[in-house]
Motif scaffolding. Structure first.
Motif, PDB file in Angstrom:
ATOM      1  N   GLN A 108       0.702   7.679  -6.894  1.00 54.85           N
ATOM      2  CA  GLN A 108      -0.477   7.343  -7.687  1.00 54.85           C
ATOM      3  C   GLN A 108      -0.143   6.346  -8.794  1.00 54.85           C
ATOM      4  O   GLN A 108      -0.994   5.543  -9.192  1.00 54.85           O
ATOM      5  CB  GLN A 108      -1.105   8.607  -8.281  1.00 54.85           C
ATOM      6  N   TYR A 146      -0.745   2.483  -8.370  1.00 57.03           N
ATOM      7  CA  TYR A 146      -2.080   1.897  -8.486  1.00 57.03           C
ATOM      8  C   TYR A 146      -2.480   1.589  -9.927  1.00 57.03           C
ATOM      9  O   TYR A 146      -3.510   0.964 -10.156  1.00 57.03           O
ATOM     10  CB  TYR A 146      -3.126   2.841  -7.876  1.00 57.03           C
ATOM     11  N   LEU A 189      -3.465  -2.047 -11.138  1.00 52.05           N
ATOM     12  CA  LEU A 189      -4.463  -2.743 -10.324  1.00 52.05           C
ATOM     13  C   LEU A 189      -5.859  -2.627 -10.934  1.00 52.05           C
ATOM     14  O   LEU A 189      -6.156  -1.676 -11.657  1.00 52.05           O
ATOM     15  CB  LEU A 189      -4.475  -2.163  -8.911  1.00 52.05           C
ATOM     16  N   SER A 242      -9.282  -2.999  -6.331  1.00 56.07           N
ATOM     17  CA  SER A 242      -8.010  -2.947  -5.605  1.00 56.07           C
ATOM     18  C   SER A 242      -7.493  -1.517  -5.504  1.00 56.07           C
ATOM     19  O   SER A 242      -6.910  -1.134  -4.487  1.00 56.07           O
ATOM     20  CB  SER A 242      -6.967  -3.815  -6.296  1.00 56.07           C
ATOM     21  N   LYS A 243      -7.704  -0.721  -6.561  1.00 55.42           N
ATOM     22  CA  LYS A 243      -7.279   0.684  -6.516  1.00 55.42           C
ATOM     23  C   LYS A 243      -7.986   1.429  -5.395  1.00 55.42           C
ATOM     24  O   LYS A 243      -7.357   2.139  -4.614  1.00 55.42           O
ATOM     25  CB  LYS A 243      -7.592   1.380  -7.840  1.00 55.42           C
ATOM     26  N   GLY A 291      -6.916   0.025  -1.945  1.00 58.01           N
ATOM     27  CA  GLY A 291      -5.520   0.367  -1.674  1.00 58.01           C
ATOM     28  C   GLY A 291      -5.347   1.831  -1.343  1.00 58.01           C
ATOM     29  O   GLY A 291      -4.656   2.190  -0.393  1.00 58.01           O
ATOM     30  N   LYS A 292      -5.983   2.697  -2.140  1.00 57.03           N
ATOM     31  CA  LYS A 292      -5.884   4.128  -1.873  1.00 57.03           C
ATOM     32  C   LYS A 292      -6.478   4.486  -0.524  1.00 57.03           C
ATOM     33  O   LYS A 292      -5.923   5.291   0.223  1.00 57.03           O
ATOM     34  CB  LYS A 292      -6.577   4.925  -2.975  1.00 57.03           C
TER      35      LYS A 292
END
Length: 130
Positions: A41, A44, A47, A51-52, A55-56
């Motif tokens: 975690q 992230y 970001l 994007s978070k 991406g997640k």
């Protein structure tokens, strides 16, 4: 366990094996939840919000499924090639240590990128306050 089933061993050894297996399982899960999950975690943090989220989603959905499927496929291939997983143990060890070294290299690179992005974010904040 085979000796216990055939009656050639004492139940005390079974109790010891169960206890050691339980301790190993608890330590494994504790390490995962205490060290691995928070670390993933943290990647992230620098970001932006979009994007978070993306991406997640990509890592949680695709990475997890591809990782589990790939591991199963490799294990099945090794069992097919070597007859059983015990005979494939040296290859499993080589694969394990190769993945471990790759993971360490990726974590090191991520650390470098994380520090660079954090410094960039600090510089942007300093420009906005001036």
């Amino acid at each position: 366990f085979g000796l216990i089933l055939m009656g050639l061993d004492s139940p005390a050894r079974l109790s010891l094996a169960v206890m050691l297996g339980t301790i190993q399982s608890l330590l494994s899960k504790t390490a995962k939840y205490a060290l691995f999950d928070p670390t993933t975690q943290m990647a992230y943090i620098p970001l932006d919000q979009e994007s978070k989220v993306k991406g997640k989603a990509a890592i949680d959905v695709l990475g997890s499924r591809i990782g589990k499927s790939g591991g199963s496929l490799i294990q099945q291939g090794l069992v097919f090639l070597f007859g059983n997983i015990i005979n494939a143990a040296p290859v499993v060890g080589m694969i394990f240590y190769s993945v471990l070294l790759g993971w360490i290299a990726a974590a090191s690179k991520l650390s470098t990128l994380f520090v660079a992005q954090t410094e960039l974010d600090k510089a942007k904040k300093m420009e906005k306050t001036e």
